[in-house]
Each structure stands twice: as structure tokens, then as C-alpha cells.
Design a protein around this motif. Sequence first.
Motif, PDB file in Angstrom:
ATOM      1  N   ARG A  49     -11.863  27.596   0.379  1.00  0.00           N
ATOM      2  CA  ARG A  49     -12.953  28.232  -0.096  1.00  0.00           C
ATOM      3  C   ARG A  49     -12.763  28.360  -1.509  1.00  0.00           C
ATOM      4  N   LEU A  50     -12.048  28.287  -2.150  1.00  0.00           N
ATOM      5  CA  LEU A  50     -11.673  28.915  -3.266  1.00  0.00           C
ATOM      6  C   LEU A  50     -11.702  27.316  -4.190  1.00  0.00           C
ATOM      7  N   PRO A  51     -12.633  28.140  -5.478  1.00  0.00           N
ATOM      8  CA  PRO A  51     -12.510  26.973  -6.409  1.00  0.00           C
ATOM      9  C   PRO A  51     -11.455  25.666  -6.665  1.00  0.00           C
ATOM     10  N   ILE A  52     -11.165  24.711  -7.477  1.00  0.00           N
ATOM     11  CA  ILE A  52      -9.721  23.905  -7.401  1.00  0.00           C
ATOM     12  C   ILE A  52      -8.760  24.888  -8.144  1.00  0.00           C
ATOM     13  N   ARG A  53      -9.328  25.375  -9.553  1.00  0.00           N
ATOM     14  CA  ARG A  53      -8.398  25.832 -10.025  1.00  0.00           C
ATOM     15  C   ARG A  53      -7.529  27.303  -9.453  1.00  0.00           C
ATOM     16  N   SER A  54      -8.121  28.018  -9.062  1.00  0.00           N
ATOM     17  CA  SER A  54      -7.605  29.252  -7.675  1.00  0.00           C
ATOM     18  C   SER A  54      -6.559  28.050  -6.545  1.00  0.00           C
ATOM     19  N   ILE A  55      -6.964  27.841  -6.056  1.00  0.00           N
ATOM     20  CA  ILE A  55      -5.977  26.519  -5.179  1.00  0.00           C
ATOM     21  C   ILE A  55      -5.083  26.520  -6.304  1.00  0.00           C
ATOM     22  N   LEU A  56      -4.815  25.849  -7.786  1.00  0.00           N
ATOM     23  CA  LEU A  56      -4.041  25.771  -7.819  1.00  0.00           C
ATOM     24  C   LEU A  56      -2.985  26.208  -7.965  1.00  0.00           C
ATOM     25  N   ASN A  57      -3.759  27.243  -8.563  1.00  0.00           N
ATOM     26  CA  ASN A  57      -2.822  28.289  -9.344  1.00  0.00           C
ATOM     27  C   ASN A  57      -1.566  29.221  -7.707  1.00  0.00           C
ATOM     28  N   CYS A  58      -2.815  29.096  -6.381  1.00  0.00           N
ATOM     29  CA  CYS A  58      -2.224  29.619  -5.489  1.00  0.00           C
ATOM     30  C   CYS A  58      -0.941  28.657  -4.929  1.00  0.00           C
ATOM     31  N   LYS A  59      -0.984  27.027  -4.828  1.00  0.00           N
ATOM     32  CA  LYS A  59       0.085  26.671  -4.884  1.00  0.00           C
ATOM     33  C   LYS A  59       1.284  26.478  -5.521  1.00  0.00           C
ATOM     34  N   SER A  60       1.220  27.665  -6.788  1.00  0.00           N
ATOM     35  CA  SER A  60       2.576  28.209  -7.641  1.00  0.00           C
ATOM     36  C   SER A  60       2.806  29.776  -6.725  1.00  0.00           C
ATOM     37  N   VAL A  61       2.818  30.452  -5.742  1.00  0.00           N
ATOM     38  CA  VAL A  61       2.285  31.620  -4.934  1.00  0.00           C
ATOM     39  C   VAL A  61       3.776  31.864  -4.153  1.00  0.00           C
ATOM     40  N   CYS A  62       3.973  30.920  -3.206  1.00  0.00           N
ATOM     41  CA  CYS A  62       5.016  30.642  -2.134  1.00  0.00           C
ATOM     42  C   CYS A  62       5.239  29.436  -1.484  1.00  0.00           C
ATOM     43  N   LYS A  63       6.457  28.345  -2.030  1.00  0.00           N
ATOM     44  CA  LYS A  63       6.151  27.204  -0.915  1.00  0.00           C
ATOM     45  C   LYS A  63       5.853  27.027   0.722  1.00  0.00           C
ATOM     46  N   THR A  64       5.447  28.518   1.544  1.00  0.00           N
ATOM     47  CA  THR A  64       4.657  28.966   2.078  1.00  0.00           C
ATOM     48  C   THR A  64       2.853  27.883   1.594  1.00  0.00           C
ATOM     49  N   TRP A  65       2.109  28.766   1.197  1.00  0.00           N
ATOM     50  CA  TRP A  65       1.291  27.847   0.949  1.00  0.00           C
ATOM     51  C   TRP A  65       1.162  26.115   0.385  1.00  0.00           C
ATOM     52  N   LEU A  66       1.914  26.018  -0.519  1.00  0.00           N
ATOM     53  CA  LEU A  66       2.534  25.097  -0.759  1.00  0.00           C
ATOM     54  C   LEU A  66       2.579  23.657   0.322  1.00  0.00           C
TER      55      LEU A  66
END
Length: 428
Positions: A49-66
Motif C-alpha cells: 500500500r506504500l508509494p513507490i519511493r517508500s517501498i524502495l526505501n523499505c527494500k534496504s531495511v533488511c534481507k527479509t523485506w527485500l
Amino acid sequence: MKKLKKTASMGSKRRRTTKHPGSSSSSTEQSECLVAQLPQALIIDILSRLPIRSILNCKSVCKTWLHLMSDPLFVGLHMERSPANLLIQKTPFERIASTELLLVEIVEEDFSNLEIIRLFPNINFPDTDFRILNSCNGLLCLYEDSYGKSEITVHVCNPVLGEYIDIPVVNTDKKFEQHFAFGFSSGSNEYKVLQTFFPDKDITAAPCLAEIYTVGTGEWRSIGNAPFRLENLDANAFLHDSIHWIEYSSCDGFVSAFDFVLEQFKLVALPPASQIHDGVGLMYPSSVGVIKGCLFMTNGVCMEDEKFEIWVMEEYGIVESWSKKFVLSNLEVQHSISYQPLYFLSSGQILLCEDDESIGVYVPNLERIHEDKFYKGKDSFLVTVHNPSFVSLQGISKVEELKVLGKSLNRTAAAIDDNQNVRVDSCP
């Protein structure tokens, strides 16, 4: 009028936080622990449900989210919920094709506070002179002409992921008036490229032919004669497994289409010509496309009373469901200015491209286009509505070579300069 909110560079420094003695990492660890306890399906639902930019930032949080963001469940949910974006291809006068693309998310709840993501060659898409043919499920079909030479290149690209593949185009010296379109078959879960062409330079000497390329097979297949060739294709015209376009030499009163499931050409009936007010007696639309999941057509600007009609097919394939959605008045018709509807806002206003030079907001109750422009570039540009996605070509290109470009989007998105004159309408 308010300027667009500047997009922060993804490489900017994070705000410093003060560490208190004895609690250096306790809050962070508690947060990570709480998130880890959430069901995976719930995390995917939230992320989608997040915007594209927020999703791309979330990809860098941890490998699980990636890994979660390449999960088919996430990809499917995000595609269903992906908000409409304007994809602007800048075409400066001194260069044949664009050097960058602008991705502008349309947020109807806060239309005065939008952000722009800049997409760059060799980072998000191949650095070639191309034009966008059409968009499907967040993937772009790019056409690269060699300008007089026999070579033609067709790319399928996901600019969000920085991935693309080349579609081989063979025997170009024996094919004339080639046109391409990209689509998806929900029946076979396959992506395909349609090609129409003439086998002779004299296009009256032989009928138009059609071939289909299924991504992952590496081969073109003949599907016989093409009753109408691909031309005047809008980049946002894919709906219900079919691509739609205007082919003026076909029967009046119909939109040409191709069904990627059945691999068959078809016609979609238009409203009765007697109901279409064009002022010059024309029976075909001037443009056709898709807005908010519905097929639409325009009749062009009437030279007599400066009116412009937008018709919408409320139920696909049902000719009786065509309705005259908007009648735009007081439009400038000098010098053959063209108008391209882009999006219907919930406020009743319409985003409208004016002659590939600016994007305006038509205000129905004022019966005019607001004098302040939503977007006005230094040079001419092309624009379409695009729904970005996280559909990866890795699982699609079984034969084609997958090319992953240098850096990810979240490391290269940058703030747009003030001199781009990008504005949002906030008129009453």
C-alpha cells in the motif's frame, strides 16, 4: 497554485539521533522484534500500500523485506493497488529521443503536494534513442529505430527495477511499415509482442501480415493476415487482455483491437456517429485510450464552437454503455492544437496535455483550462499514464538475456530543479 514538493535525494543524510546511556539500541531492537512478530502476509499487505519511493526505501531495511518484495503475492497486490502516475518523456529539440523520464504520482487526496521521481538512462532504462510504444502491467515496450538502416530494436523494460530485455526483430529488410505493440495474456500468464507489416515496399501489392512473439520462447510465429495494421497507438491503451488503437482505413464507427489471449484482431464499436458532435462530419475518434479501467475516446476539437467531447465505455464490449462523460468548451483551436486527456480527478477536473508542450487542468464549472499549468517543460515532451509495478523480467525472460542496469532507483532518485516549472493546480 503551489509548486510540487521537491523529492529528497535518496542519498541524503539521515537525521542524527541522540543516544542515551544504557539505551543505545534497545528501542531499535524492540521495534525490530515487534515487526518480526507480524505475519508475513500482513507485512506484504502493508508494504503493497506504500508509494513507490517508500517501498524502495523499505527494500534496504533488511534481507527479509527485500525478499518479500519479490514475492508473487506482494507483486500482485501492489499491481492491483498501484496508483496512476504520469510518465513524462522529455524530448529536447536538439536530441531525437529522451535523456530522462519523469514519474509523477497522482495522489487525489492531496493533489497540491505531489513528488517527482527522475528516471535516468543506464540506471533505469537503456541509453538509446527510443520512443515508448505502450505500457502493460508496469512494463514498458520501447522502440528503437535505426533511422534508415535495416536494424530495429524492441525493448521490454521495468524502469523501477532497472531491468530490460531485447526482443529480436528479424528479416527487417523484407518487412515494411512495421508496427509493434506489447501485451499480456491472462489465460496463459504470458507476455507477448505483436507485429504488423507489409511483405512488399508497395503496400498495395500484398495484404498486411501479423506475427506474434511470446516472451520466453525466442521465436516469432505467423498468425496470418492482419485485417488492420497497428498505428496511432496510445501508450496507455491496454485493457482486458487487448490493445486498442485507431486505424483510419478500417470501418468507420469502430476502434481496432487485438486480443492477446485469443491472438485475434477485433473491432470495438463506438457510439452511433449521429450522437458524436464533431462539427466536421467525421465518424472516427481522434484518440482512444484507458482511464481508470475504462476505454475512452475523443472526437477532436470542433472548429465551429471549440468543443471537445470525451466518451467513456462504462462496461467493456457493451456498445450501449458508451456515455458522454465530458464536454470541454472554450478551447483554443488555432494552429491545430491537439488535446490529450490523461486522467479524471475525483474533483471533476481533468488533466489534459496540450499539444505536447504543457499539461493543464480543465475546470468544468469554469469551462476553461486554468491559466497556471500543472507541467510546462522547456521543450516538447510526450506523456502517458503509467502504473509502475515490481513485475520482474527475471521470471519471464527464459530465453532472452536479462540486463540489470547499474544502480537501483532508490539510490538515484533526485530532486527536480525549480526551473522545470512543474506546478499543481489548486484553483477553486
